[in-house]
Design an enzyme around this catalytic site. Structure first.
Site, PDB file in Angstrom:
ATOM      1  N   GLU A  56       8.656   7.913   2.357  1.00  0.00           N
ATOM      2  CA  GLU A  56       8.744   8.937   1.316  1.00  0.00           C
ATOM      3  C   GLU A  56       9.002  10.323   1.901  1.00  0.00           C
ATOM      4  O   GLU A  56       9.611  11.174   1.251  1.00  0.00           O
ATOM      5  CB  GLU A  56       7.468   8.970   0.481  1.00  0.00           C
ATOM      6  N   CYS A 103       8.674  -2.233  -7.501  1.00  0.00           N
ATOM      7  CA  CYS A 103       7.491  -1.788  -6.757  1.00  0.00           C
ATOM      8  C   CYS A 103       6.563  -2.987  -6.705  1.00  0.00           C
ATOM      9  O   CYS A 103       6.190  -3.532  -7.762  1.00  0.00           O
ATOM     10  CB  CYS A 103       6.833  -0.608  -7.460  1.00  0.00           C
ATOM     11  N   ASN A 104       6.212  -3.427  -5.508  1.00  0.00           N
ATOM     12  CA  ASN A 104       5.363  -4.603  -5.379  1.00  0.00           C
ATOM     13  C   ASN A 104       3.988  -4.386  -5.973  1.00  0.00           C
ATOM     14  O   ASN A 104       3.430  -5.266  -6.628  1.00  0.00           O
ATOM     15  CB  ASN A 104       5.254  -4.999  -3.906  1.00  0.00           C
ATOM     16  N   THR A 105       3.421  -3.191  -5.750  1.00  0.00           N
ATOM     17  CA  THR A 105       2.089  -2.909  -6.279  1.00  0.00           C
ATOM     18  C   THR A 105       2.099  -2.951  -7.801  1.00  0.00           C
ATOM     19  O   THR A 105       1.219  -3.552  -8.426  1.00  0.00           O
ATOM     20  CB  THR A 105       1.595  -1.535  -5.790  1.00  0.00           C
ATOM     21  N   TYR A 159       1.540   4.295  -4.657  1.00  0.00           N
ATOM     22  CA  TYR A 159       0.704   3.574  -5.606  1.00  0.00           C
ATOM     23  C   TYR A 159      -0.331   2.695  -4.893  1.00  0.00           C
ATOM     24  O   TYR A 159      -1.339   2.324  -5.490  1.00  0.00           O
ATOM     25  CB  TYR A 159       1.563   2.677  -6.495  1.00  0.00           C
ATOM     26  N   GLY A 160      -0.064   2.323  -3.651  1.00  0.00           N
ATOM     27  CA  GLY A 160      -0.903   1.365  -2.941  1.00  0.00           C
ATOM     28  C   GLY A 160      -2.391   1.660  -2.957  1.00  0.00           C
ATOM     29  O   GLY A 160      -3.204   0.764  -3.214  1.00  0.00           O
ATOM     30  N   ASP A 195      10.167   2.655  -9.637  1.00  0.00           N
ATOM     31  CA  ASP A 195       9.377   2.485  -8.421  1.00  0.00           C
ATOM     32  C   ASP A 195       8.420   3.667  -8.285  1.00  0.00           C
ATOM     33  O   ASP A 195       8.585   4.698  -8.940  1.00  0.00           O
ATOM     34  CB  ASP A 195      10.289   2.403  -7.193  1.00  0.00           C
ATOM     35  N   SER A 196       7.456   3.525  -7.380  1.00  0.00           N
ATOM     36  CA  SER A 196       6.536   4.623  -7.115  1.00  0.00           C
ATOM     37  C   SER A 196       7.226   5.787  -6.422  1.00  0.00           C
ATOM     38  O   SER A 196       6.705   6.905  -6.407  1.00  0.00           O
ATOM     39  CB  SER A 196       5.380   4.130  -6.239  1.00  0.00           C
ATOM     40  N   CYS A 227       7.018  -4.655   0.246  1.00  0.00           N
ATOM     41  CA  CYS A 227       7.094  -3.310  -0.328  1.00  0.00           C
ATOM     42  C   CYS A 227       8.555  -2.908  -0.230  1.00  0.00           C
ATOM     43  O   CYS A 227       9.178  -3.073   0.828  1.00  0.00           O
ATOM     44  CB  CYS A 227       6.212  -2.334   0.450  1.00  0.00           C
ATOM     45  N   THR A 228       9.117  -2.409  -1.321  1.00  0.00           N
ATOM     46  CA  THR A 228      10.545  -2.098  -1.308  1.00  0.00           C
ATOM     47  C   THR A 228      10.883  -0.898  -0.435  1.00  0.00           C
ATOM     48  O   THR A 228      12.057  -0.613  -0.185  1.00  0.00           O
ATOM     49  CB  THR A 228      11.087  -1.879  -2.741  1.00  0.00           C
ATOM     50  N   HIS A 229       9.862  -0.191   0.066  1.00  0.00           N
ATOM     51  CA  HIS A 229      10.107   0.883   1.039  1.00  0.00           C
ATOM     52  C   HIS A 229      10.455   0.319   2.426  1.00  0.00           C
ATOM     53  O   HIS A 229      11.118   0.989   3.214  1.00  0.00           O
ATOM     54  CB  HIS A 229       8.871   1.771   1.193  1.00  0.00           C
TER      55      HIS A 229
END
Length: 269
Positions: free
Chosen positions: A151, A72-74, A41-42, A9-10, A183-185
């Protein structure tokens, strides 16, 4: 030697996938890489995200994993096909599982999607949803404040409600009956998101759905671990390890060790 599931992931967002993996598949070993030095990353270009994803996969391949999960979706939106062409093991993303779950859940056929700038700009969810059900109506909204907020470890702060409401203001009141957390966040902020959207909107976690898909794929390919021993997971990050460790232990509810990785190649190859 037990083969692991490699998750990347980012940043810390992919830990939401890891938590579900640990719950559903407690015998499976996980190797996790969070690219915290270059998160989020977005806002980055598709070329940058592909380069970063490729670099992380090249690092993870040394551990001989049996599957790669782009949590990571992006990165899923712009890099998954590139990675599939480069490796011989299954590569799973987080977009299709979330889209399928939303299609099953919606009653009205009107679905909301929130994600990073990069994910929303790619139209990946809208494409995936309409591929399954062409008449679906989709409201998409980029929420660039949310992933960096997570983050920083602030998802438990009082200010979370305000940041979430500000990010979702264009969607509140729209006739959607389910909202994809693209978004996995975002599962870190699920309580604040649910509060903002109200009880009539069902939240769909792409992280939860991806873990279920991983379990299904491993079962059908006869790749599940049956050693009977609890695995020792490995965690890597490219940025500040102390904050990463604090967030990870808080989220996963267990003690872990972190190995910092300093890239020996330029950010852009």
């Amino acid at each position: 030697m037990q083969q692991a599931i490699a998750v990347l992931d980012s940043g810390v967002g992919g830990l939401t996938v890891v938590k579900e993996l640990m719950r559903q598949l407690p015998q499976e070993k996980v190797i996790y890489f969070g690219d915290t030095a270059r998160s989020p990353y977005g806002p980055r270009s598709a070329g940058e995200v592909r380069t970063f994803t490729r670099q992380i996969v090249e690092y993870l391949i040394q551990f001989n994993p049996k599957m790669i999960v782009i949590a990571c979706n992006t990165a899923t939106a712009v890099a998954i096909e590139d990675i599939r062409e480069r490796v011989s093991i299954p590569v799973i993303g987080v977009i299709l599982p979330g889209a399928r779950a939303a299609i099953k859940t919606t009653r009205s056929g009107v679905i909301g999607v929130i994600g990073t700038d990069g994910t929303i700009r790619s139209n990946a969810y809208e494409y995936a949803l309409r591929l399954i059900s062409p008449n679906i109506q989709v409201y998409s909204e980029a929420c660039p404040l949310l992933a960096p907020f997570v983050e920083k470890g602030l998802f438990g702060a009082d200010s979370a409600n305000e940041v979430v409401e500000q990010s979702l203001r264009q969607l509140i009141g729209k006739p959607i009956d389910c909202l994809i957390l693209g978004c996995t966040h975002y599962p870190f902020l699920v309580e604040a998101i649910s509060r903002a959207m109200g009880p009539d909107v069902t939240l769909i976690s792409s992280a939860d759905e991806t873990a279920r898909e991983i379990s299904t794929i491993l079962y059908h390919r006869d790749m599940l671990t049956s050693s009977g021993q609890l695995p020792i997971h490995q965690f890597f990050c490219s940025g500040e390890p102390d904050l990463f460790k604090q967030i990870a232990q808080n989220w996963l509810k267990e003690q872990i060790s972190i190995t910092p990785v300093v890239w020996q190649v330029p950010n852009i190859l």
